[in-house]
Structures are given as C-alpha cells and as structure tokens.
Design an enzyme around this catalytic site. Structure first.
Site, mmCIF file in Angstrom:
data_model
loop_
_atom_site.group_PDB
_atom_site.id
_atom_site.type_symbol
_atom_site.label_atom_id
_atom_site.label_comp_id
_atom_site.label_asym_id
_atom_site.label_seq_id
_atom_site.Cartn_x
_atom_site.Cartn_y
_atom_site.Cartn_z
ATOM 1 N N THR A 38 2.331 -10.841 10.057
ATOM 2 C CA THR A 38 2.435 -9.855 11.125
ATOM 3 C C THR A 38 2.824 -10.643 12.369
ATOM 4 O O THR A 38 2.394 -11.779 12.545
ATOM 5 C CB THR A 38 1.104 -9.123 11.333
ATOM 6 O OG1 THR A 38 0.796 -8.446 10.129
ATOM 7 C CG2 THR A 38 1.174 -8.109 12.458
ATOM 8 N N THR A 56 4.940 -5.750 10.923
ATOM 9 C CA THR A 56 4.170 -6.381 9.841
ATOM 10 C C THR A 56 4.825 -6.296 8.481
ATOM 11 O O THR A 56 5.558 -5.349 8.185
ATOM 12 C CB THR A 56 2.769 -5.726 9.741
ATOM 13 O OG1 THR A 56 1.957 -6.488 8.855
ATOM 14 C CG2 THR A 56 2.836 -4.298 9.223
ATOM 15 N N GLY A 130 -3.303 -10.074 12.682
ATOM 16 C CA GLY A 130 -4.704 -10.332 12.307
ATOM 17 C C GLY A 130 -5.355 -9.241 11.485
ATOM 18 O O GLY A 130 -6.570 -9.204 11.350
HETATM 19 O O1 DON Z 1 -1.264 -2.113 9.952
HETATM 20 C C1 DON Z 1 -2.145 -2.956 9.832
HETATM 21 O O2 DON Z 1 -3.186 -2.920 10.463
HETATM 22 C C2 DON Z 1 -1.957 -4.125 8.875
HETATM 23 N N1 DON Z 1 -0.912 -3.796 7.950
HETATM 24 C C3 DON Z 1 -1.649 -5.384 9.636
HETATM 25 C C4 DON Z 1 -1.642 -6.597 8.744
HETATM 26 C C5 DON Z 1 -1.732 -7.877 9.478
HETATM 27 O O3 DON Z 1 -1.885 -7.917 10.690
HETATM 28 C C6 DON Z 1 -1.688 -9.099 8.679
HETATM 29 N N2 DON Z 1 -1.454 -10.277 9.494
HETATM 30 N N3 DON Z 1 -2.114 -11.060 9.993
#
Ligand code: DON
Length: 227
Positions: A38, A56, A130
């Site tokens: 992300t 992401t 995150g």
């Molecule tokens: O939309 C969301 O909250 C998740 N798909 C985000 C995933 C994410 O931040 C992974 N990376 N660190």
C-alpha cells in the site's frame, strides 16, 4: 533474482563434483518478503491545492495478475469483503453484513487519505499504508499536531500504539510505552504485543507563515521534497 539470500540458496545446490541431471534442476523458492504494497502520497502545490492518495494491492503482488502491456498488478481487495460472517481478513478485521460479496455492498477499508482544513484554509495532508493500523496512525499523528503541539516530522516520528477491537491485544511500538504503563495495562488484563513498526506516514503541515513542513516516516524509505 537480486536477493542475496535467494542467490546463496541457488548457489548451494550447484555440485562441482558431478553433473546434475536436468530433471533435478528447477526453480528456487522465491522469498515472498515483498511488502503488502500500500502506498500513500501527500502533495501541496504553490496555490495551496492538496492531494492525498492512498492506493493498495492489499497483499504481496496483489491478486498476482499483471495487466498485460500495462505493467501493473491488479489488487487483492476481494480480501476486504466479508466472505463469511465472523471470519477475519488478512489484517484480522471482521467484516459485517455491509461488506458481504453482493450488489450494493462495499469492501471494508481502513485506508484514510486525509486533508485537514481550518477556517477554510489548508492545514494538513496525511496518510499511510498499514492495513488495519492505518486509521490509528493517521489519528495519532493528527492528535500529535493538533493537541500536543508537535511539528509535522516530530508528530510522524512519535511512537504509536494500536488496538483494532479483534484480536484482543494492544500492538505497541518498541519504546512507545514506559515499563510502568505497560505493567498497568497488563494488570488491567490487556495483552500487549510488541512490534517494531506501525505505519509509514507521509504528511505535510502548513505552518503559520505559509511555509510547508513535510513529515516523512523514518519507519520506511519515505522522503519529503520541496520544489
Ligand atoms: O483497504 C484496506 O484497508 C487494505 N486493503 C489496506 C492494505 C494495506 O494497507 C496493506 N499495506 N500495508
């Protein structure tokens, strides 16, 4: 292919004493330590226009489908729909009815690209990757500036703690809480899970004299630049 550990493992399989039948030669095990990917970026131009974008793949290499000719992966946001009530997704979050895989439903998302204004004037631009910890990182960084009077970089650097309802635990960055605070929380029955990093904020604060202060998270390879 540039990973030295991977190459060392490949090298260890080479025999200098005997030819190896080709049938025994196959691909190595690719280390899947690619980050979940992300990305957040915050931009402010000379006129005070602001952009806050969080985008992401959700998990490593997204859904692992590369768009031919375009060179980017499709994301794995289907994981953020609730496939079965009560079953947590990759980030331990439990979706509800609103996140069902059905028409007019939306996937659960923690992504929080944020623009703060005060008296109709731009004040801050914030965001981070995150997964489930995104909202926490954005909120704590906001509080650090608004309630604790920190500058942007200082607010980004400050340690974070995170709780997300389920699982029943508080994630605590190393040195975020004193030993006595940790002991008090444990005495109340909280489970603490120590972790070295929560979030990777990229933020901009408009200072009272109109100059911009960037906050690039030292937890990642983030950078703040002015042109
Ligand atoms: O939309 C969301 O909250 C998740 N798909 C985000 C995933 C994410 O931040 C992974 N990376 N660190």
């Amino acid at each position: 292919m540039l990973d030295s550990v991977y190459n060392q493992r490949r090298y260890e399989g080479i025999s200098f004493d005997k030819a190896t039948p080709s049938a025994l030669v196959s691909a190595g095990e690719i280390p899947l330590n690619e980050s979940p990917e992300t990305t957040h970026l915050s931009v402010v131009d000379g006129h005070g226009n602001a952009v806050s974008i969080t985008t992401t793949l959700n998990s490593s290499f997204g859904n692992k489908v590369m768009v031919q000719g375009a060179g980017f992966f499709l994301n794995n946001e289907m994981d953020d729909f609730s496939s079965k009530p009560g079953t947590p997704n990759l980030y331990g979050l439990i979706g509800g009815e609103a996140n069902a895989i059905a028409p007019n439903k939306r996937m659960l998302s923690s992504m929080t690209p944020t623009i703060v204004t005060y008296n109709d004037k731009l004040k801050m631009v914030l965001g981070t990757p995150g997964g489930s910890t995104i909202i926490t990182s954005v909120y704590q960084t906001l509080l650090n500036v608004i309630d604790h009077g920190m500058g942007m970089q200082e607010a980004v650097n400050a340690k974070r703690v995170h709780h997300q309802w389920y699982p029943d635990e508080i994630r605590v960055e190393t040195d975020a809480l004193s030993n006595s605070t940790q002991a008090q929380l444990e005495a109340l029955g909280h489970q603490l899970r120590m972790t070295d990093k929560i979030g990777r904020m990229n933020c901009i604060l408009v200072l009272p004299d109109g100059r911009l202060e960037g906050g690039a998270d030292p937890r990642g390879d983030n950078t703040a630049l002015g042109y």
